[in-house]
Design a protein around this motif. Structure first.
Motif, PDB file in Angstrom:
ATOM      1  N   LYS A   1       0.301  49.485  37.528  1.00 50.66           N
ATOM      2  CA  LYS A   1       0.882  50.527  36.664  1.00 50.66           C
ATOM      3  C   LYS A   1       0.745  50.205  35.186  1.00 50.66           C
ATOM      4  CE  LYS A   1       4.834  49.986  38.638  1.00 50.66           C
ATOM      5  NZ  LYS A   1       4.347  48.986  39.600  1.00 50.66           N
ATOM      6  N   SER A   2       1.191  48.986  34.817  1.00 51.50           N
ATOM      7  CA  SER A   2       1.176  48.648  33.385  1.00 51.50           C
ATOM      8  C   SER A   2      -0.247  48.637  32.839  1.00 51.50           C
ATOM      9  CB  SER A   2       1.863  47.293  33.152  1.00 51.50           C
ATOM     10  OG  SER A   2       3.205  47.376  33.569  1.00 51.50           O
ATOM     11  N   THR A   3      -1.170  48.098  33.643  1.00 56.87           N
ATOM     12  CA  THR A   3      -2.576  48.038  33.219  1.00 56.87           C
ATOM     13  C   THR A   3      -3.141  49.439  33.025  1.00 56.87           C
ATOM     14  OG1 THR A   3      -2.780  46.078  34.627  1.00 56.87           O
ATOM     15  CG2 THR A   3      -4.833  47.076  33.862  1.00 56.87           C
TER      16      THR A   3
ATOM     17  N   MET B   1       5.829  54.463  26.777  1.00 58.05           N
ATOM     18  CA  MET B   1       7.171  53.946  27.065  1.00 58.05           C
ATOM     19  C   MET B   1       7.179  53.240  28.412  1.00 58.05           C
ATOM     20  SD  MET B   1       9.470  57.249  26.074  1.00 58.05           S
ATOM     21  CE  MET B   1      11.018  56.377  26.037  1.00 58.05           C
ATOM     22  N   ARG B   2       8.224  52.436  28.640  1.00 65.51           N
ATOM     23  CA  ARG B   2       8.386  51.859  29.976  1.00 65.51           C
ATOM     24  C   ARG B   2       9.870  51.772  30.301  1.00 65.51           C
ATOM     25  NH1 ARG B   2       6.111  46.094  30.426  1.00 65.51           N
ATOM     26  NH2 ARG B   2       6.940  46.408  32.519  1.00 65.51           N
ATOM     27  N   PHE B   3      10.150  51.914  31.587  1.00 68.04           N
ATOM     28  CA  PHE B   3      11.520  51.689  32.053  1.00 68.04           C
ATOM     29  C   PHE B   3      11.502  50.621  33.133  1.00 68.04           C
ATOM     30  CE2 PHE B   3      11.913  56.050  30.367  1.00 68.04           C
ATOM     31  CZ  PHE B   3      12.896  55.785  29.427  1.00 68.04           C
TER      32      PHE B   3
ATOM     33  N   ILE C   1       4.715  57.142  30.596  1.00 63.13           N
ATOM     34  CA  ILE C   1       5.800  56.207  30.949  1.00 63.13           C
ATOM     35  C   ILE C   1       5.454  55.370  32.181  1.00 63.13           C
ATOM     36  CG2 ILE C   1       8.271  55.932  31.271  1.00 63.13           C
ATOM     37  CD1 ILE C   1       8.784  58.705  30.360  1.00 63.13           C
ATOM     38  N   ASP C   2       5.691  54.079  32.026  1.00 65.32           N
ATOM     39  CA  ASP C   2       5.496  53.079  33.073  1.00 65.32           C
ATOM     40  C   ASP C   2       6.827  52.990  33.848  1.00 65.32           C
ATOM     41  OD1 ASP C   2       4.777  50.802  34.468  1.00 65.32           O
ATOM     42  OD2 ASP C   2       4.282  49.612  32.690  1.00 65.32           O
ATOM     43  N   ARG C   3       6.916  53.580  35.023  1.00 68.28           N
ATOM     44  CA  ARG C   3       8.106  53.724  35.878  1.00 68.28           C
ATOM     45  C   ARG C   3       9.117  54.682  35.256  1.00 68.28           C
ATOM     46  NH1 ARG C   3       8.497  50.084  40.202  1.00 68.28           N
ATOM     47  NH2 ARG C   3       7.678  47.987  39.893  1.00 68.28           N
TER      48      ARG C   3
END
Ligand code: Z5A
Ligand code: MG
Length: 215
Positions: free
Chosen positions: A16-18, A37-39, A92-94
């Motif tokens: 996901k992050s990649t 963004m990320r959660f 958004i990451d998660r």
């Protein structure tokens, strides 16, 4: 034109992050204004409490940590909405799907998927949720589990089951599932196609930003 809300979900080590970073980069290079963004967002006071919990440095009752994860999204909700209205696309990451399934995966008899979803009602709803699907065997090839709270096989198996329950719920149209077992470039190509399709659909049909509805 309004910005779009694009979310990445999936199990641990799905990439996901990649892929989130690659998508942000590629949309920016095409001239889109993009906020990444990320959660959990571990930078806020609530996010720091979540971080302490995930690292095993504090204990929280299951409902309490669930509501902290949700509050961590709500503290960003107004700015997400404002940015989208102003034409910025948000990747958004998660997001709240992780919020629901990880809490429900604890098998606490008084914290099921339905309960877990209630505090998320009213949040900005993604135009597309890109679900990176990986088999446990392929995930294992990407290294072992880290040391955080939910990083164990039993938890991941339940999370996988609950994600598929969510994908067959009334939210099923939110999801585009991509095989995350291919090379970085293969996965990226599929991600780009899904993202472009979602962006074009919102623009062509003039779709407004939606909000998470009760089940
Ligand atoms: N959680 C929750 O309970 N409630 C909530 O509301 C939310 C989250 C939002 C922390 O999340 C925990 O919080 C998480 C869910 C819970 N618990 N668990 N488990 P996090 O997002 O901070 O977790 P993370 O550690 O950053 O991400 P991740 O999910 O474990 O990994 P990923 O982002 O999907 O993968 P990656 O970092 O992009 O890649 C992993 C490795 O694989 C890396 O070495 C890559 O180079 C490699 N990789 C990636 N793609 C490929 C391909 N295609 N081929 C080969 N190798 C690859
Ligand atoms: Mg990650």
């Amino acid at each position: 034109m309004r910005g779009k809300l694009i979310v990445f979900e999936g199990l641990d080590r799905a990439g996901k992050s990649t892929q989130c970073e690659r998508l942000v980069e590629s949309l920016r290079s095409e001239g889109h204004r993009v906020r990444h963004m990320r959660f959990p967002d571990r930078s806020t006071p609530i996010g720091q409490m979540i971080n302490d919990y995930l690292k095993g440095q504090s204990e929280q009752e299951d409902h309490v940590i669930h509501l902290l994860f949700s509050a961590n999204r709500w503290e960003a909700a107004t700015s997400i909405r404002a940015d989208i209205e102003a034409g910025t696309t948000i990747v958004i990451d998660r997001y709240y799907y992780s919020g629901c399934v990880y809490s429900a995966a604890k098998n606490n008899p008084i914290l099921n998927l339905e309960w877990a979803r209630h505090p998320e009602e009213g949040l900005p709803r993604p135009d597309i949720c890109i679900f990176l699907d990986i088999s446990p065997a392929d995930a294992a090839k990407r290294g072992g589990f880290g040391g955080e709270k939910y990083e164990n096989q039993q938890m991941q198996d339940r999370v996988r089951q609950l994600f598929s329950q969510l994908q067959s719920s009334s939210e099923k149209d939110d999801f585009a599932t991509i095989d995350a077992g291919g090379s970085l470039d293969e996965v990226q190509l599929n991600v780009l196609q899904v993202a472009w399709r979602a962006i074009e659909r919102v623009d062509a049909e003039g779709l407004p930003l939606r909000f998470v509805q009760p089940w």
